[in-house]
Design an enzyme around this catalytic site. Structure first.
Site, PDB file in Angstrom:
ATOM      1  N   GLU A  18       5.549  14.015 -21.493  1.00  0.00           N
ATOM      2  CA  GLU A  18       4.255  13.436 -21.862  1.00  0.00           C
ATOM      3  C   GLU A  18       3.573  14.278 -22.925  1.00  0.00           C
ATOM      4  O   GLU A  18       3.572  15.510 -22.849  1.00  0.00           O
ATOM      5  CB  GLU A  18       3.381  13.386 -20.602  1.00  0.00           C
ATOM      6  CG  GLU A  18       2.596  12.118 -20.457  1.00  0.00           C
ATOM      7  CD  GLU A  18       3.475  10.893 -20.273  1.00  0.00           C
ATOM      8  OE1 GLU A  18       3.674  10.152 -21.265  1.00  0.00           O
ATOM      9  OE2 GLU A  18       3.962  10.680 -19.154  1.00  0.00           O
ATOM     10  N   HIS A  19       2.992  13.586 -23.907  1.00  0.00           N
ATOM     11  CA  HIS A  19       2.268  14.227 -25.003  1.00  0.00           C
ATOM     12  C   HIS A  19       3.157  15.169 -25.809  1.00  0.00           C
ATOM     13  O   HIS A  19       2.703  16.204 -26.299  1.00  0.00           O
ATOM     14  CB  HIS A  19       1.024  14.981 -24.485  1.00  0.00           C
ATOM     15  CG  HIS A  19      -0.095  14.040 -24.131  1.00  0.00           C
ATOM     16  ND1 HIS A  19      -0.946  13.525 -25.076  1.00  0.00           N
ATOM     17  CD2 HIS A  19      -0.465  13.489 -22.959  1.00  0.00           C
ATOM     18  CE1 HIS A  19      -1.813  12.712 -24.482  1.00  0.00           C
ATOM     19  NE2 HIS A  19      -1.542  12.665 -23.204  1.00  0.00           N
ATOM     20  N   ASP A  31       5.765  13.427 -27.806  1.00  0.00           N
ATOM     21  CA  ASP A  31       6.416  12.611 -28.848  1.00  0.00           C
ATOM     22  C   ASP A  31       5.878  12.998 -30.228  1.00  0.00           C
ATOM     23  O   ASP A  31       6.635  13.115 -31.187  1.00  0.00           O
ATOM     24  CB  ASP A  31       6.301  11.105 -28.574  1.00  0.00           C
ATOM     25  CG  ASP A  31       4.894  10.568 -28.383  1.00  0.00           C
ATOM     26  OD1 ASP A  31       3.938  11.370 -28.269  1.00  0.00           O
ATOM     27  OD2 ASP A  31       4.746   9.315 -28.358  1.00  0.00           O
ATOM     28  N   GLY A  67      -4.472  -1.955 -20.459  1.00  0.00           N
ATOM     29  CA  GLY A  67      -5.159  -0.663 -20.522  1.00  0.00           C
ATOM     30  C   GLY A  67      -4.891   0.215 -19.312  1.00  0.00           C
ATOM     31  O   GLY A  67      -5.734   1.006 -18.906  1.00  0.00           O
ATOM     32  N   ASP A 113       5.959   4.884 -27.145  1.00  0.00           N
ATOM     33  CA  ASP A 113       5.700   3.602 -26.478  1.00  0.00           C
ATOM     34  C   ASP A 113       6.370   2.462 -27.226  1.00  0.00           C
ATOM     35  O   ASP A 113       7.057   1.629 -26.644  1.00  0.00           O
ATOM     36  CB  ASP A 113       4.192   3.334 -26.397  1.00  0.00           C
ATOM     37  CG  ASP A 113       3.467   4.411 -25.621  1.00  0.00           C
ATOM     38  OD1 ASP A 113       4.143   5.245 -24.995  1.00  0.00           O
ATOM     39  OD2 ASP A 113       2.223   4.425 -25.662  1.00  0.00           O
TER      40      ASP A 113
HETATM   41  C1  GLA Z   1       0.278   7.384 -25.277  1.00  0.00           C
HETATM   42  C2  GLA Z   1       0.812   7.351 -26.692  1.00  0.00           C
HETATM   43  C3  GLA Z   1       2.244   7.897 -26.769  1.00  0.00           C
HETATM   44  C4  GLA Z   1       2.376   9.227 -26.039  1.00  0.00           C
HETATM   45  C5  GLA Z   1       1.724   9.169 -24.668  1.00  0.00           C
HETATM   46  C6  GLA Z   1       1.679  10.509 -23.997  1.00  0.00           C
HETATM   47  O1  GLA Z   1       0.962   6.463 -24.464  1.00  0.00           O
HETATM   48  O2  GLA Z   1       0.791   6.046 -27.215  1.00  0.00           O
HETATM   49  O3  GLA Z   1       2.638   8.004 -28.117  1.00  0.00           O
HETATM   50  O4  GLA Z   1       1.877  10.283 -26.803  1.00  0.00           O
HETATM   51  O5  GLA Z   1       0.405   8.682 -24.722  1.00  0.00           O
HETATM   52  O6  GLA Z   1       2.944  10.967 -23.724  1.00  0.00           O
END
Ligand code: GLA
Length: 392
Positions: A41-42, A44, A128, A178
Site C-alpha cells: 500500500e502507498h 505504487d 468510495g 488501481d
Molecule cells: C489509492 C491509489 C493507488 C494507491 C493506493 C494506496 O487506491 O489510487 O494508486 O496508491 O491508494 O496503495
C-alpha cells in the site's frame, strides 16, 4: 448488515433504465471490475511492488451512438447526470462525471473523436469504499471508447490514460495500481506488479481452505484526496533529500538497510517515517509473493498484519475505524491476517480467514465495531475475477 455477498447485477435492469433515459436500446455493454489490494500500500507511486487482484464486482457501462457531437452520462448509482460537448472541459464539474470526462479528455487530447455517445453506468461495488470504483469507471470508459473508435490502443495504454485522467482532470495524484488491476486482472490470480517498470506476473491465488473477506467500514473517506496528495509529496521530499547524496529514481529502489545508511540526509522525522513505510512495505510485498507461492499462508498473514501496523504508525493513513476492524479482526479465531486496503482514511479491510471461521468472524467483528465506532460494517467474501471486458 451481515451480507456475505453483493447482489450480482441483472443487466436487464440496466438495459431497461437505459431505454427510459435515452429512448433507444443499448447497443453495447462493457464491464470493469473493482480491485482489492492484498499487500503493497502507498508504494505504487514510489516505484514499489504491489499485489492487487480484480474482483468479480465492478462497473457496467451501457452505450449507444447518438448522431450529434455530444456525450451524455448517467448512472444508476447517482442522481447527477449531464449532456455536454467539449466546452465542459473549461468548467470542470465536481460531480462523479469528472472520472469519465477525464478519460474523454485524454482521448480528445490524442486527436481521437470521443463524441456522440449516450452512456449509462451501474456499479455493484460500493462507491468510495476503497475498492476502486473510480478506477473501474475510468477504465471501462477508456476500454469502450477504444473499441468504439477502433483506436487500437492496448489495455496497458488505456490503464495509463485512465491514471492520467485521474491525476490531471480529477486532481487525485494516484499511482497506477488501481487502474492496472482493473484493466489487467485475471480470475483466480493476483497481480505481482512492479510499478517502476510495469513488469508483472499473474500469481495463482491458492488459498487452500482460506477466504479473503472484505470488510467495509462504511466510514466515508473524504479526506483521502487531500491527505493522499500530502503523503505523496512527503515521499517526493524524502527522495529529494536522499538524492543529495545518491541518484535514485524511486524511493523503493532502496532496501531497508540502505535507508538507514542515508537516514541522516532526511531532515524531517515525519518524512523519514513515510520513507520507512515505503521501503519496508516493498520488502513485505516481495516476501509475501514468495511465501504465497510456497503455500505459507501463516507468514503471508503476518505480513498483512505488519503492513497494517506500518500504515498506522509510519504512514498514518488508518484512523480509529480501520484500526478497530483490522486489530480486532486479527484476534479472531481462524484469522491469519487483516489489514486496511486502498488509499486509507476509511474504506475497507481485507482479511485472510479460514473458510469455516468466516461466519464467526462476521458475527464477532460486526458488534465489536458497532459498539466502539457506531457504524455498521459490511462483509463480502471476495471473488477474484477478470479485468475489463466487452460483454456484447
Ligand atoms: C489509492 C491509489 C493507488 C494507491 C493506493 C494506496 O487506491 O489510487 O494508486 O496508491 O491508494 O496503495
Amino acid at each position: 448488515i451481515l451480507n456475505f455477498k453483493l447482489i450480482k447485477m441483472d443487466t436487464s435492469v440496466l438495459e431497461k433504465r437505459f431505454e427510459e433515459i435515452y429512448g433507444t436500446k443499448v447497443e453495447h455493454l462493457y464491464f470493469a471490475p473493482g480491485r482489492v489490494n492484498l499487500i503493497g500500500e502507498h508504494i505504487d507511486y514510489n516505484g514499489g511492488r504491489v499485489f492487487p487482484c480484480a474482483l468479480s464486482f465492478g462497473t457496467y457501462l451501457a452505450v449507444a451512438r447518438r448522431d450529434d457531437r455530444k456525450i451524455a452520462f448517467a448512472s444508476m448509482n447517482q442522481t447527477f447526470q449531464v449532456e455536454c460537448d467539449q466546452s465542459i472541459f473549461e468548467n470542470k464539474p465536481s460531480e462523479w462525471v469528472k472520472y469519465p470526462l477525464g478519460v474523454v479528455k485524454e482521448f480528445s487530447d490524442r486527436g481521437l473523436d470521443p463524441w456522440g455517445f449516450n452512456i449509462l453506468y451501474f456499479g455493484d461495488i460500493p462507491n468510495g469504499a476503497g475498492l476502486s470504483s473510480s478506477a473501474s469507471i475510468e477504465v471501462v470508459t477508456a476500454f469502450m471508447l477504444n473499441d468504439q473508435l477502433n483506436a487500437g490502443l492496448d489495455v496497458v495504454e488505456l490503464v495509463k490514460m485512465s491514471q492520467r485522467a485521474e491525476n490531471v482532470f480529477v486532481g487525485m495524484n494516484c499511482g497506477i495500481m488501481d487502474q492496472f488491476a482493473v484493466g489487467m486482472g485475471k480470475k483466480g490470480h493476483a497481480i505481482a506488479l512492479d510499478c517502476g517498470t510495469l513488469d508483472y506476473d499473474l500469481i495463482p491465488l491458492n488459498l487452500n481452505g482460506y477466504k479473503l473477506v472484505i470488510t467495509n467500514s462504511n466510514k466515508n473517506h473524504d479526506l483521502v484526496t487531500s491527505e493522499y496528495n500530502v503523503r505523496r509529496s512527503q515521499c517526493e521530499q524524502a527522495l529529494a533529500d536522499i538524492n543529495q547524496g545518491l541518484n535514485l529514481k524511486h524511493l523503493c529502489d532502496l532496501s531497508e538497510e540502505e535507508l538507514e545508511w542515508v537516514r541522516h540526509l532526511i531532515s524531517d522525522e515525519t518524512v523519514y517515517r513515510r520513507a520507512r513505510h515505503a521501503v519496508s512495505e516493498n520488502a513485505r510485498v516481495n516476501e509475501a509473493i514468495d511465501v504465497l507461492q510456497k503455500g505459507d499462508l501463516v507468514r503471508f498473514g503476518e505480513l498483512m498484519n505488519a503492513s497494517h501496523r506500518s500504515l498506522k504508525e509510519d504512514y498514518e493513513v488508518t484512523g480509529v475505524e480501520m484500526d478497530t476492524l483490522a486489530e480486532e479482526g486479527q484476534k479472531l479465531p481462524g484469522v491469519l491476517g487483516s489489514r486496511i486496503t486502498g488509499g486509507g482514511f476509511g474504506g475497507c479491510t481485507v482479511s485472510l480467514v479460514k473458510e469455516d471461521s468466516v461466519q464467526e468472524f462476521i458475527e464477532k467483528l460486526a458488534p465489536v465495531y458497532h459498539d466502539k465506532i457506531g457504524l455498521n460494517a459490511e462483509f463480502y467474501v471476495a471473488d477474484i475475477g477478470d479485468g475489463v471486458r466487452k460483454i456484447y
